[in-house]
Design a protein around this motif. Structure first.
Motif, PDB file in Angstrom:
ATOM      1  N   UNK A  41       0.849  -6.716  -1.963  1.00 14.61           N
ATOM      2  CA  UNK A  41       2.292  -6.729  -2.170  1.00 14.61           C
ATOM      3  C   UNK A  41       2.657  -5.785  -3.309  1.00 14.61           C
ATOM      4  N   UNK A  42       3.682  -4.943  -3.088  1.00 21.23           N
ATOM      5  CA  UNK A  42       4.153  -4.018  -4.118  1.00 21.23           C
ATOM      6  C   UNK A  42       5.682  -4.063  -4.131  1.00 21.23           C
ATOM      7  N   UNK A  43       6.245  -4.644  -5.157  1.00 21.84           N
ATOM      8  CA  UNK A  43       7.700  -4.701  -5.282  1.00 21.84           C
ATOM      9  C   UNK A  43       8.163  -3.837  -6.450  1.00 21.84           C
ATOM     10  N   UNK A  44       9.001  -2.858  -6.152  1.00 19.89           N
ATOM     11  CA  UNK A  44       9.549  -1.974  -7.180  1.00 19.89           C
ATOM     12  C   UNK A  44       8.450  -1.421  -8.089  1.00 19.89           C
ATOM     13  N   UNK A  45       7.411  -0.923  -7.450  1.00 16.58           N
ATOM     14  CA  UNK A  45       6.258  -0.354  -8.165  1.00 16.58           C
ATOM     15  C   UNK A  45       6.039   1.106  -7.794  1.00 16.58           C
ATOM     16  N   UNK A  46       6.169   1.414  -6.506  1.00 19.43           N
ATOM     17  CA  UNK A  46       5.766   2.731  -6.021  1.00 19.43           C
ATOM     18  C   UNK A  46       6.562   3.862  -6.665  1.00 19.43           C
ATOM     19  N   UNK A  47       7.803   3.576  -7.077  1.00 25.68           N
ATOM     20  CA  UNK A  47       8.614   4.617  -7.725  1.00 25.68           C
ATOM     21  C   UNK A  47       8.113   4.953  -9.123  1.00 25.68           C
ATOM     22  N   UNK A  48       7.279   4.077  -9.704  1.00 29.10           N
ATOM     23  CA  UNK A  48       6.734   4.303 -11.041  1.00 29.10           C
ATOM     24  C   UNK A  48       5.396   5.041 -11.011  1.00 29.10           C
ATOM     25  N   UNK A  49       4.835   5.238  -9.839  1.00 26.48           N
ATOM     26  CA  UNK A  49       3.496   5.810  -9.726  1.00 26.48           C
ATOM     27  C   UNK A  49       3.538   7.331  -9.762  1.00 26.48           C
ATOM     28  N   UNK A  50       2.623   7.919 -10.510  1.00 26.16           N
ATOM     29  CA  UNK A  50       2.554   9.383 -10.542  1.00 26.16           C
ATOM     30  C   UNK A  50       1.965   9.935  -9.249  1.00 26.16           C
ATOM     31  N   UNK A  51       1.142   9.151  -8.581  1.00 23.23           N
ATOM     32  CA  UNK A  51       0.523   9.595  -7.328  1.00 23.23           C
ATOM     33  C   UNK A  51       0.647   8.474  -6.298  1.00 23.23           C
ATOM     34  N   UNK A  52       1.800   8.328  -5.661  1.00 21.83           N
ATOM     35  CA  UNK A  52       1.989   7.227  -4.708  1.00 21.83           C
ATOM     36  C   UNK A  52       0.997   7.245  -3.554  1.00 21.83           C
ATOM     37  N   UNK A  53       0.740   8.421  -2.989  1.00 17.93           N
ATOM     38  CA  UNK A  53      -0.187   8.507  -1.865  1.00 17.93           C
ATOM     39  C   UNK A  53      -1.588   8.087  -2.312  1.00 17.93           C
ATOM     40  N   UNK A  54      -2.040   8.625  -3.439  1.00 22.09           N
ATOM     41  CA  UNK A  54      -3.381   8.299  -3.914  1.00 22.09           C
ATOM     42  C   UNK A  54      -3.547   6.829  -4.234  1.00 22.09           C
ATOM     43  N   UNK A  55      -2.527   6.226  -4.869  1.00 25.34           N
ATOM     44  CA  UNK A  55      -2.622   4.811  -5.219  1.00 25.34           C
ATOM     45  C   UNK A  55      -2.634   3.946  -3.974  1.00 25.34           C
ATOM     46  N   UNK A  56      -1.767   4.235  -3.016  1.00 30.51           N
ATOM     47  CA  UNK A  56      -1.739   3.443  -1.781  1.00 30.51           C
ATOM     48  C   UNK A  56      -3.027   3.614  -0.994  1.00 30.51           C
ATOM     49  N   UNK A  57      -3.619   4.803  -1.071  1.00 31.26           N
ATOM     50  CA  UNK A  57      -4.907   5.029  -0.423  1.00 31.26           C
ATOM     51  C   UNK A  57      -5.987   4.203  -1.114  1.00 31.26           C
ATOM     52  N   UNK A  58      -5.985   4.212  -2.441  1.00 31.37           N
ATOM     53  CA  UNK A  58      -6.996   3.460  -3.192  1.00 31.37           C
ATOM     54  C   UNK A  58      -6.875   1.959  -2.961  1.00 31.37           C
ATOM     55  N   UNK A  59      -5.656   1.479  -2.772  1.00 30.90           N
ATOM     56  CA  UNK A  59      -5.477   0.052  -2.523  1.00 30.90           C
ATOM     57  C   UNK A  59      -6.150  -0.374  -1.217  1.00 30.90           C
ATOM     58  N   UNK A  60      -6.327   0.585  -0.321  1.00 28.82           N
ATOM     59  CA  UNK A  60      -7.037   0.273   0.914  1.00 28.82           C
ATOM     60  C   UNK A  60      -8.459  -0.189   0.673  1.00 28.82           C
ATOM     61  N   UNK A  61      -9.029   0.177  -0.460  1.00 29.40           N
ATOM     62  CA  UNK A  61     -10.387  -0.256  -0.787  1.00 29.40           C
ATOM     63  C   UNK A  61     -10.441  -1.756  -1.064  1.00 29.40           C
ATOM     64  N   UNK A  62      -9.284  -2.343  -1.296  1.00 28.46           N
ATOM     65  CA  UNK A  62      -9.228  -3.779  -1.579  1.00 28.46           C
ATOM     66  C   UNK A  62      -8.551  -4.557  -0.447  1.00 28.46           C
ATOM     67  N   UNK A  63      -8.456  -3.919   0.709  1.00 29.44           N
ATOM     68  CA  UNK A  63      -7.831  -4.558   1.866  1.00 29.44           C
ATOM     69  C   UNK A  63      -8.883  -4.966   2.883  1.00 29.44           C
ATOM     70  N   UNK A  64      -8.775  -6.183   3.356  1.00 24.84           N
ATOM     71  CA  UNK A  64      -9.638  -6.628   4.443  1.00 24.84           C
ATOM     72  C   UNK A  64      -9.226  -5.902   5.717  1.00 24.84           C
ATOM     73  N   UNK A  65     -10.142  -5.731   6.685  1.00 24.64           N
ATOM     74  CA  UNK A  65      -9.750  -5.102   7.948  1.00 24.64           C
ATOM     75  C   UNK A  65      -8.566  -5.850   8.572  1.00 24.64           C
ATOM     76  N   UNK A  66      -7.535  -5.107   8.940  1.00 24.35           N
ATOM     77  CA  UNK A  66      -6.354  -5.731   9.515  1.00 24.35           C
ATOM     78  C   UNK A  66      -5.389  -6.296   8.495  1.00 24.35           C
ATOM     79  N   UNK A  67      -5.624  -6.050   7.210  1.00 21.87           N
ATOM     80  CA  UNK A  67      -4.758  -6.584   6.158  1.00 21.87           C
ATOM     81  C   UNK A  67      -3.359  -5.969   6.243  1.00 21.87           C
ATOM     82  N   UNK A  68      -2.425  -6.593   5.530  1.00 24.82           N
ATOM     83  CA  UNK A  68      -1.032  -6.160   5.538  1.00 24.82           C
ATOM     84  C   UNK A  68      -0.624  -5.665   4.160  1.00 24.82           C
ATOM     85  N   UNK A  69       0.102  -4.551   4.139  1.00 22.88           N
ATOM     86  CA  UNK A  69       0.692  -4.023   2.917  1.00 22.88           C
ATOM     87  C   UNK A  69       2.202  -4.164   3.018  1.00 22.88           C
ATOM     88  N   UNK A  70       2.813  -4.782   2.007  1.00 19.22           N
ATOM     89  CA  UNK A  70       4.273  -4.920   1.942  1.00 19.22           C
ATOM     90  C   UNK A  70       4.754  -4.116   0.745  1.00 19.22           C
TER      91      UNK A  70
END
Length: 227
Positions: free
Chosen positions: A102-131
């Motif tokens: 879950x990410x609420x009002x966070x992505x606008x603060x990130x210097x690298x939104x694509x990289x951070x969202x990609x890295x979060x995939x390392x902590x996602x179970x297969x089929x997990x959901x990102x909000x």
């Protein structure tokens, strides 16, 4: 960020002037996640958890566990005081996996939104959901106020999104089945007229936030090549 969002009372400054985790808003986000993918029994990561209101709402909805990531020390202490595990950054999570991120009002603060969202995939179970929820640069207020919009004047905002740009970021980060969510969020201080207006703006796509949900690929994400 520390001075704007979580001011130090010991320095003669008042509390969290820009904390945007209104408990009513968080409860509505939890209900929407629950309606789509379920919350009960899920392991949830709140990336940018602030003082912990979403974690409280998710726990009340029956989540198996809720873990927070928060860079600000004072906010992190507040979350821990509620009994949650809150770490300063995602590297402290090790190899742990989560069913919902879950990410609420966070992505606008990130210097690298694509990289951070990609890295979060390392902590996602297969089929997990990102909000993801963020401020809407195509909303009515942004259009009317222009450069004087308070969101543009916030020095901690590095990126601004509308539906298309947020979708593109999540796609480039490797997430799939990206869907825009349209539901009116009612804050605890909203009266009947403001609530009616909020619903209308959602229908027109002019409300103050963009919300999206995405799915994690079913294979081992850590073996996928970065785009």
């Amino acid at each position: 960020y520390d001075r704007l969002y979580y001011r130090d009372e010991r320095a003669g400054l008042s509390g969290a002037t820009k904390e945007n985790s209104d408990i009513a808003k968080m409860a509505q986000h939890v209900r929407e996640i629950d309606r789509r993918v379920g919350v009960r029994g899920r392991h949830i990561l709140d990336f940018g958890c602030g003082t912990g209101n979403f974690m409280r709402a998710a726990q009340a909805a029956g989540a198996a566990s809720v873990t927070g990531v928060e860079s600000n020390g004072r906010a992190r202490e507040a979350g821990r005081a509620l009994g949650f595990e809150v770490v300063p950054d995602a590297t402290a999570l090790g190899r742990r996996k989560f069913d919902v991120i879950y990410m609420n009002d966070v992505i606008e603060h990130l210097r690298d939104p694509v990289g951070t969202c990609r890295d979060l995939g390392r902590h996602a179970s297969p089929g997990a959901t990102l909000f993801v929820a963020t401020i809407n640069a195509a909303g009515l207020k942004a259009r009317l106020v222009g450069r004087r919009w308070d969101m543009y004047l916030d020095p901690t905002h590095f990126h601004y999104f509308h539906v298309r740009s947020l979708t593109r970021v999540l796609r480039e980060a490797g997430w799939e089945n990206i869907r825009t969510l349209r539901f009116a969020v009612v804050f605890s201080h909203h009266g009947p007229l403001r609530r009616a207006l909020q619903r209308l703006l959602v229908v027109l796509g002019l409300d103050s936030s963009v919300k999206a949900i995405a799915s994690f690929p079913g294979d081992d994400y850590t073996k996928r090549k970065s785009p």
